[in-house]
Enzyme design. Structure first.
Site, PDB file in Angstrom:
ATOM      1  N   LYS A  75       0.766  -1.149  -0.570  1.00  0.00           N
ATOM      2  CA  LYS A  75      -0.300  -0.141  -0.073  1.00  0.00           C
ATOM      3  C   LYS A  75       0.833   0.983   0.527  1.00  0.00           C
ATOM      4  O   LYS A  75       1.640   1.075   0.764  1.00  0.00           O
ATOM      5  CB  LYS A  75      -0.506   0.259   1.312  1.00  0.00           C
ATOM      6  CG  LYS A  75      -1.583   1.263   1.895  1.00  0.00           C
ATOM      7  CD  LYS A  75      -2.948   1.151   2.809  1.00  0.00           C
ATOM      8  CE  LYS A  75      -4.003   2.109   2.760  1.00  0.00           C
ATOM      9  NZ  LYS A  75      -4.564   1.451   3.850  1.00  0.00           N
ATOM     10  N   SER A  85      -9.132   1.726   3.164  1.00  0.00           N
ATOM     11  CA  SER A  85      -8.647   2.695   2.925  1.00  0.00           C
ATOM     12  C   SER A  85      -7.749   1.771   1.513  1.00  0.00           C
ATOM     13  O   SER A  85      -7.466   1.979   0.715  1.00  0.00           O
ATOM     14  CB  SER A  85      -7.476   3.838   3.024  1.00  0.00           C
ATOM     15  OG  SER A  85      -6.876   2.689   3.822  1.00  0.00           O
ATOM     16  N   SER A 105      -9.458  -0.731   7.569  1.00  0.00           N
ATOM     17  CA  SER A 105      -8.974  -0.498   6.248  1.00  0.00           C
ATOM     18  C   SER A 105      -8.314  -1.921   5.097  1.00  0.00           C
ATOM     19  O   SER A 105      -7.402  -1.758   4.644  1.00  0.00           O
ATOM     20  CB  SER A 105      -7.381   0.676   5.633  1.00  0.00           C
ATOM     21  OG  SER A 105      -8.206   1.762   5.631  1.00  0.00           O
TER      22      SER A 105
HETATM   23  N1  GLN Z   1     -12.503   3.412   6.459  1.00  0.00           N
HETATM   24  C1  GLN Z   1     -12.050   4.783   7.777  1.00  0.00           C
HETATM   25  C2  GLN Z   1     -11.784   5.812   7.152  1.00  0.00           C
HETATM   26  O1  GLN Z   1     -12.193   6.408   6.598  1.00  0.00           O
HETATM   27  C3  GLN Z   1     -11.280   3.459   8.276  1.00  0.00           C
HETATM   28  C4  GLN Z   1      -9.683   4.373   7.232  1.00  0.00           C
HETATM   29  C5  GLN Z   1      -8.578   2.955   7.717  1.00  0.00           C
HETATM   30  O2  GLN Z   1      -8.436   2.392   8.304  1.00  0.00           O
HETATM   31  N2  GLN Z   1      -7.312   3.753   7.869  1.00  0.00           N
HETATM   32  O3  GLN Z   1     -11.668   6.125   8.595  1.00  0.00           O
END
Ligand code: GLN
Length: 476
Positions: free
Chosen positions: A80, A155, A179
């Site tokens: 990532k 994400s 994420s």
């Molecule tokens: N979707 C969640 C957020 O927008 C989690 C993001 C993540 O785990 N990096 O905060």
């Protein structure tokens, strides 16, 4: 080499040793696949072809000289784009880091390289890992390989899509509120968020330091475990890291007498028909294998989302303060110091990142700190205690829950409504707040055409047990 069937980590390990194929052939094959498939999926932001192929020939030369190589030698892996790999860009899918090249390896990358793993490239993410769909990426969204009109989740959507489309054997992502698990669920891969501190965060671009964890994506629980085993462990560059206790509660071949908790708060309404039916099927499958289910309550679940959306922006606004235009991504037309700050942040951060910086700055400001931030920290403790009670007093060995309320949604469906987007993490966020491990596994008997994942959450430090349980599910 004609490799239509996707290979597992152990198949690569065995194939390399038996001379069935070389590491160079595997690496070339993967770069070819990426060139062919990624035009429509857009999982990768950049590729590491030259060094990747060099690493593969290094593995081949070691093999030729008869060396016994580690398990991940020659295994193609994607990262990532918030994880540093020396010499490669690290953009966090943001314009502000458009030209940034990592000057060092994250601890996890150092470990992978020592193993001889082949870094394929960096994958797309929501900007600074803020989002649930990869749509906040400044470089355009990733598409779900199962349906190109749908999001891969986020994400870490690029990593999930890369593994799902066999453009990588395994991948790393980061999970702050879901994420890894949510995109794994949407793309039909396994995704694992370790116990907080089990994996070093050194070299991970920080979003919310008290919640962030790096973890693997894979096509099987076994592969995810093999990657986790190599990246975990105490690291002197991350004071929150530690060595997991080596406890294994069950060594059994079946699930007799294993008690799995079913939290009523996760199952009472709000689930799409497909997810609800799929979870019921998973419960049946585990029951047939001898597991015993127990109804439990995690009463503070309803506060997890609001609590997260105070703690996360607070820490993120602090972490992102370094992107002020002095070192990275300065706006070209800024004339004064104030303009450097204003124009750089104004032009080079996307809407979601700005929203969270504003929110975080607000909840930390004097006069509001106690009302919001300090209170959210107390709520976080209650959420952790809910889990402790389930594991210690109700004596459950693991907790089963959905990963998200619905399967992958359409691109554009939730971009206009941040609250709706935030709700897709309602079942993943509690594990981050409690610091416990969570393993997302694709359900075998799912309802509908799209993949649907379920989640096993374990007691703090019980990462090994989750893998054992996951492998038993896969073996049926
Ligand atoms: N979707 C969640 C957020 O927008 C989690 C993001 C993540 O785990 N990096 O905060």
């Amino acid at each position: 080499m004609n490799n239509e069937k996707s290979l597992s980590v152990s198949e690569i390990r065995d194939g390399l040793r038996s001379g069935k194929f070389s590491a160079a052939e595997i690496a070339e094959d993967y770069f070819k696949k990426i060139e062919k498939k990624d035009k429509s999926i857009h999982a990768y932001l950049n590729l590491n072809k030259k060094s990747g192929l060099e690493a593969a020939s290094w593995v081949d030369s070691r093999l030729k000289s008869g060396e016994d190589l580690p398990d991940l030698a020659g295994v193609p892996i994607a990262l990532k784009d918030v994880i540093m790999s020396e010499g490669l860009p690290c953009t966090a899918s943001s314009k502000i880091l458009e030209n940034y090249i990592s000057s060092y390896d994250a601890t996890v990358v150092k470990k992978l390289k020592e193993q001889g793993a082949i870094i394929l490239g960096k994958t797309n993410t929501d900007e600074f890992a803020m989002g649930s769909s990869t749509e906040t990426s400044a470089y355009g969204p990733t598409k779900n390989p199962h349906d190109l009109e749908r999001v891969p989740g986020g994400s870490s959507g690029g990593s999930a899509a890369a593994v799902a489309a066999d453009m990588a054997v395994v991948a790393l992502g980061s999970d702050t509120g879901g994420s890894i698990r949510q995109p794994a669920g949407f793309c039909g891969t396994v995704g694992f968020k370790p116990t907080y501190g089990a994996v070093s965060r050194f070299g991970l671009l920080a979003m919310c330091s008290s919640l962030d964890q790096i973890g693997p994506f894979a096509r099987s629980v076994k592969d995810a475990e093999m990657v986790f085993e190599e990246i975990k462990g105490e690291d002197r560059y991350d004071a929150t890291s530690f060595d997991l206790p080596d406890r294994r509660l069950w060594e059994k071949e079946d699930l007799k007498n294993i008690v799995i908790g079913l939290p009523k708060e996760y199952l009472e309404g709000g689930l799409s028909k497909e997810v609800e039916t799929t979870i019921k099927n998973v419960i049946h499958e585990f029951t047939d294998m001898g597991a015993v289910f127990k109804d439990i309550s995690l009463p503070h679940t309803k506060y997890a989302l609001p609590c997260y959306y105070i703690i996360m922006p607070a820490e993120a606004s602090t972490n992102l303060a370094r992107y002020d235009g002095i070192r990275y991504g300065r706006s070209k037309d800024a004339k004064s110091l104030l303009e450097i700050y204003e124009k750089t942040k104004g032009e080079r951060f996307g809407e979601e990142v700005k929203r969270r910086i504003l929110l975080g700055t607000f909840v930390l400001s004097s006069g509001y700190y106690d009302a919001y931030y300090a209170k959210a920290q107390r709520v976080r403790r209650l959420i952790r205690e809910d889990f402790e009670k389930a594991f210690d007093s109700d004596k459950v060995d693991a907790i089963l829950a959905p990963v998200s309320p619905s399967p992958a949604f359409k691109i554009g469906e939730k971009t206009q409504n941040p609250m709706e987007m935030y709700l897709s993490d309602i079942f993943t966020i509690p594990a981050n707040l409690a610091g416990i491990p969570g393993l997302a596994i694709p359900a075998k008997n799912k309802e509908g055409d799209l993949p649907i994942g379920f989640q096993l959450m374990g007691k703090w430090g019980d990462d090994k047990n989750l893998f054992s349980l996951g492998k038993l599910y896969e073996s049926i």
